[in-house]
Design a protein around this motif. Structure first.
Motif, PDB file in Angstrom:
ATOM      1  N   GLY A   4      46.030 -30.389  18.428  1.00  0.00           N
ATOM      2  CA  GLY A   4      45.945 -29.620  17.194  1.00  0.00           C
ATOM      3  C   GLY A   4      44.941 -28.481  17.314  1.00  0.00           C
ATOM      4  N   PHE A   5      43.813 -28.761  17.970  1.00  0.00           N
ATOM      5  CA  PHE A   5      42.801 -27.727  18.179  1.00  0.00           C
ATOM      6  C   PHE A   5      43.339 -26.627  19.091  1.00  0.00           C
ATOM      7  CE2 PHE A   5      38.989 -26.099  20.446  1.00  0.00           C
ATOM      8  CZ  PHE A   5      38.367 -25.528  19.357  1.00  0.00           C
ATOM      9  N   LYS A   6      44.062 -27.028  20.127  1.00  0.00           N
ATOM     10  CA  LYS A   6      44.657 -26.049  21.049  1.00  0.00           C
ATOM     11  C   LYS A   6      45.679 -25.194  20.306  1.00  0.00           C
ATOM     12  CE  LYS A   6      47.426 -25.741  25.230  1.00  0.00           C
ATOM     13  NZ  LYS A   6      48.173 -26.494  26.216  1.00  0.00           N
ATOM     14  N   ASP A   7      46.509 -25.817  19.473  1.00  0.00           N
ATOM     15  CA  ASP A   7      47.492 -25.066  18.690  1.00  0.00           C
ATOM     16  C   ASP A   7      46.810 -24.074  17.748  1.00  0.00           C
ATOM     17  OD1 ASP A   7      49.475 -26.480  19.937  1.00  0.00           O
ATOM     18  OD2 ASP A   7      49.770 -27.889  18.280  1.00  0.00           O
ATOM     19  N   PHE A   8      45.697 -24.510  17.153  1.00  0.00           N
ATOM     20  CA  PHE A   8      44.938 -23.623  16.270  1.00  0.00           C
ATOM     21  C   PHE A   8      44.423 -22.405  17.034  1.00  0.00           C
ATOM     22  CE2 PHE A   8      40.626 -22.497  14.759  1.00  0.00           C
ATOM     23  CZ  PHE A   8      40.969 -21.964  13.530  1.00  0.00           C
ATOM     24  N   LEU A   9      43.885 -22.631  18.226  1.00  0.00           N
ATOM     25  CA  LEU A   9      43.342 -21.537  19.023  1.00  0.00           C
ATOM     26  C   LEU A   9      44.413 -20.574  19.509  1.00  0.00           C
ATOM     27  CD1 LEU A   9      40.637 -23.270  21.207  1.00  0.00           C
ATOM     28  CD2 LEU A   9      40.311 -21.820  19.223  1.00  0.00           C
ATOM     29  N   MET A  10      45.616 -21.064  19.725  1.00  0.00           N
ATOM     30  CA  MET A  10      46.661 -20.227  20.295  1.00  0.00           C
ATOM     31  C   MET A  10      47.396 -19.396  19.251  1.00  0.00           C
ATOM     32  SD  MET A  10      46.045 -20.655  23.326  1.00  0.00           S
ATOM     33  CE  MET A  10      47.247 -19.505  23.882  1.00  0.00           C
ATOM     34  N   ARG A  11      47.078 -19.552  18.001  1.00  0.00           N
ATOM     35  CA  ARG A  11      47.683 -18.698  16.985  1.00  0.00           C
ATOM     36  C   ARG A  11      47.197 -17.276  17.190  1.00  0.00           C
ATOM     37  NH1 ARG A  11      46.567 -22.489  11.843  1.00  0.00           N
ATOM     38  NH2 ARG A  11      48.085 -24.076  12.347  1.00  0.00           N
ATOM     39  N   GLY A  12      48.024 -16.317  16.896  1.00  0.00           N
ATOM     40  CA  GLY A  12      47.693 -14.911  17.121  1.00  0.00           C
ATOM     41  C   GLY A  12      46.471 -14.461  16.358  1.00  0.00           C
ATOM     42  N   ASN A  13      46.303 -14.906  15.108  1.00  0.00           N
ATOM     43  CA  ASN A  13      45.182 -14.441  14.288  1.00  0.00           C
ATOM     44  C   ASN A  13      43.839 -14.872  14.867  1.00  0.00           C
ATOM     45  OD1 ASN A  13      47.142 -13.479  12.601  1.00  0.00           O
ATOM     46  ND2 ASN A  13      46.916 -15.079  11.075  1.00  0.00           N
ATOM     47  N   VAL A  14      43.773 -16.084  15.383  1.00  0.00           N
ATOM     48  CA  VAL A  14      42.513 -16.582  15.916  1.00  0.00           C
ATOM     49  C   VAL A  14      42.133 -15.809  17.172  1.00  0.00           C
ATOM     50  CG1 VAL A  14      41.354 -18.609  16.866  1.00  0.00           C
ATOM     51  CG2 VAL A  14      42.857 -18.856  14.909  1.00  0.00           C
ATOM     52  N   VAL A  15      43.112 -15.515  18.003  1.00  0.00           N
ATOM     53  CA  VAL A  15      42.840 -14.760  19.221  1.00  0.00           C
ATOM     54  C   VAL A  15      42.379 -13.346  18.873  1.00  0.00           C
ATOM     55  CG1 VAL A  15      43.883 -13.812  21.317  1.00  0.00           C
ATOM     56  CG2 VAL A  15      44.406 -16.140  20.608  1.00  0.00           C
ATOM     57  N   ASP A  16      43.042 -12.708  17.916  1.00  0.00           N
ATOM     58  CA  ASP A  16      42.633 -11.367  17.494  1.00  0.00           C
ATOM     59  C   ASP A  16      41.208 -11.374  16.957  1.00  0.00           C
ATOM     60  OD1 ASP A  16      45.125 -10.451  18.179  1.00  0.00           O
ATOM     61  OD2 ASP A  16      45.897 -10.461  16.125  1.00  0.00           O
ATOM     62  N   LEU A  17      40.874 -12.394  16.199  1.00  0.00           N
ATOM     63  CA  LEU A  17      39.524 -12.503  15.658  1.00  0.00           C
ATOM     64  C   LEU A  17      38.510 -12.697  16.780  1.00  0.00           C
ATOM     65  CD1 LEU A  17      37.642 -12.677  13.236  1.00  0.00           C
ATOM     66  CD2 LEU A  17      38.145 -15.126  13.129  1.00  0.00           C
ATOM     67  N   ALA A  18      38.845 -13.507  17.743  1.00  0.00           N
ATOM     68  CA  ALA A  18      37.933 -13.721  18.870  1.00  0.00           C
ATOM     69  C   ALA A  18      37.703 -12.433  19.645  1.00  0.00           C
ATOM     70  CB  ALA A  18      38.500 -14.799  19.789  1.00  0.00           C
ATOM     71  N   VAL A  19      38.756 -11.664  19.837  1.00  0.00           N
ATOM     72  CA  VAL A  19      38.619 -10.384  20.538  1.00  0.00           C
ATOM     73  C   VAL A  19      37.706  -9.452  19.754  1.00  0.00           C
ATOM     74  CG1 VAL A  19      39.871  -8.313  21.265  1.00  0.00           C
ATOM     75  CG2 VAL A  19      40.799 -10.567  21.769  1.00  0.00           C
ATOM     76  N   ALA A  20      37.878  -9.386  18.453  1.00  0.00           N
ATOM     77  CA  ALA A  20      37.047  -8.515  17.621  1.00  0.00           C
ATOM     78  C   ALA A  20      35.579  -8.935  17.674  1.00  0.00           C
ATOM     79  CB  ALA A  20      37.542  -8.524  16.182  1.00  0.00           C
ATOM     80  N   VAL A  21      35.325 -10.229  17.662  1.00  0.00           N
ATOM     81  CA  VAL A  21      33.941 -10.709  17.707  1.00  0.00           C
ATOM     82  C   VAL A  21      33.300 -10.364  19.044  1.00  0.00           C
ATOM     83  CG1 VAL A  21      32.521 -12.800  17.757  1.00  0.00           C
ATOM     84  CG2 VAL A  21      34.260 -12.511  15.999  1.00  0.00           C
ATOM     85  N   VAL A  22      34.066 -10.540  20.119  1.00  0.00           N
ATOM     86  CA  VAL A  22      33.523 -10.240  21.443  1.00  0.00           C
ATOM     87  C   VAL A  22      33.203  -8.765  21.568  1.00  0.00           C
ATOM     88  CG1 VAL A  22      34.092 -10.136  23.898  1.00  0.00           C
ATOM     89  CG2 VAL A  22      34.569 -12.196  22.598  1.00  0.00           C
ATOM     90  N   ILE A  23      34.120  -7.909  21.107  1.00  0.00           N
ATOM     91  CA  ILE A  23      33.889  -6.468  21.203  1.00  0.00           C
ATOM     92  C   ILE A  23      32.704  -6.063  20.349  1.00  0.00           C
ATOM     93  CG2 ILE A  23      34.852  -4.215  20.547  1.00  0.00           C
ATOM     94  CD1 ILE A  23      37.529  -5.168  21.514  1.00  0.00           C
ATOM     95  N   GLY A  24      32.584  -6.655  19.172  1.00  0.00           N
ATOM     96  CA  GLY A  24      31.564  -6.233  18.222  1.00  0.00           C
ATOM     97  C   GLY A  24      30.191  -6.802  18.419  1.00  0.00           C
TER      98      GLY A  24
END
Length: 139
Positions: A4-24
């Motif tokens: 369930g945690f893996k499925d949560f992480l693989m959703r597009g929104n979570v990945v986009d958010l992670a990318v934004a946090v890393v860049i910012g």
């Protein structure tokens, strides 16, 4: 629980958010330190009208605020390219590969019940409810 945690992480929104946090946040600070400490001094050695200011042009000699600092602009562009490249190759590309494998069926996608499973569950619940009502009617 881990699936369930893996499925949560693989959703597009979570990945986009992670990318934004890393860049910012923290990664930008590392790349900025690299470009300010190593790249900008190299750019500044090229010089301009005033070599002490680095690569640029002083519009009015008596006014320091009129210095066009091309070195800082080049430095910021290099900073952006480095951050974007690392984020792409470390986060975006691996996530795309996992999503492609899911589309081909090599890796299971997020666990969602099928229509048949939902209908079977509803049927079983109705049967249990009917048998419970028959048992209470006899009492």
């Amino acid at each position: 629980m881990l699936k369930g945690f893996k499925d949560f992480l693989m959703r597009g929104n979570v990945v986009d958010l992670a990318v934004a946090v890393v860049i910012g946040s923290a990664f930008t600070a590392i790349v900025t330190a690299f470009t300010n400490g190593l790249i900008k001094p190299l750019i500044s050695t090229i010089g301009g009208t005033n070599a002490a200011n680095g690569l640029g042009y002083q519009i009015f000699d008596n006014n320091r605020a009129t210095f066009l600092d091309f070195g800082s602009v080049i430095n910021a562009a290099i900073n952006f390219v480095l951050v974007a490249a690392v984020v792409y190759f470390v986060i975006v590309l691996p996530v795309k590969k996992v999503q492609e494998r899911r589309k081909r069926g090599q890796e299971p996608g997020p666990a969602e019940p099928t229509d048949v499973e939902l209908l079977t569950e509803i049927r079983d619940l109705l049967r249990a409810q009917q048998s419970h009502q028959r048992g209470t009617d006899r009492d």
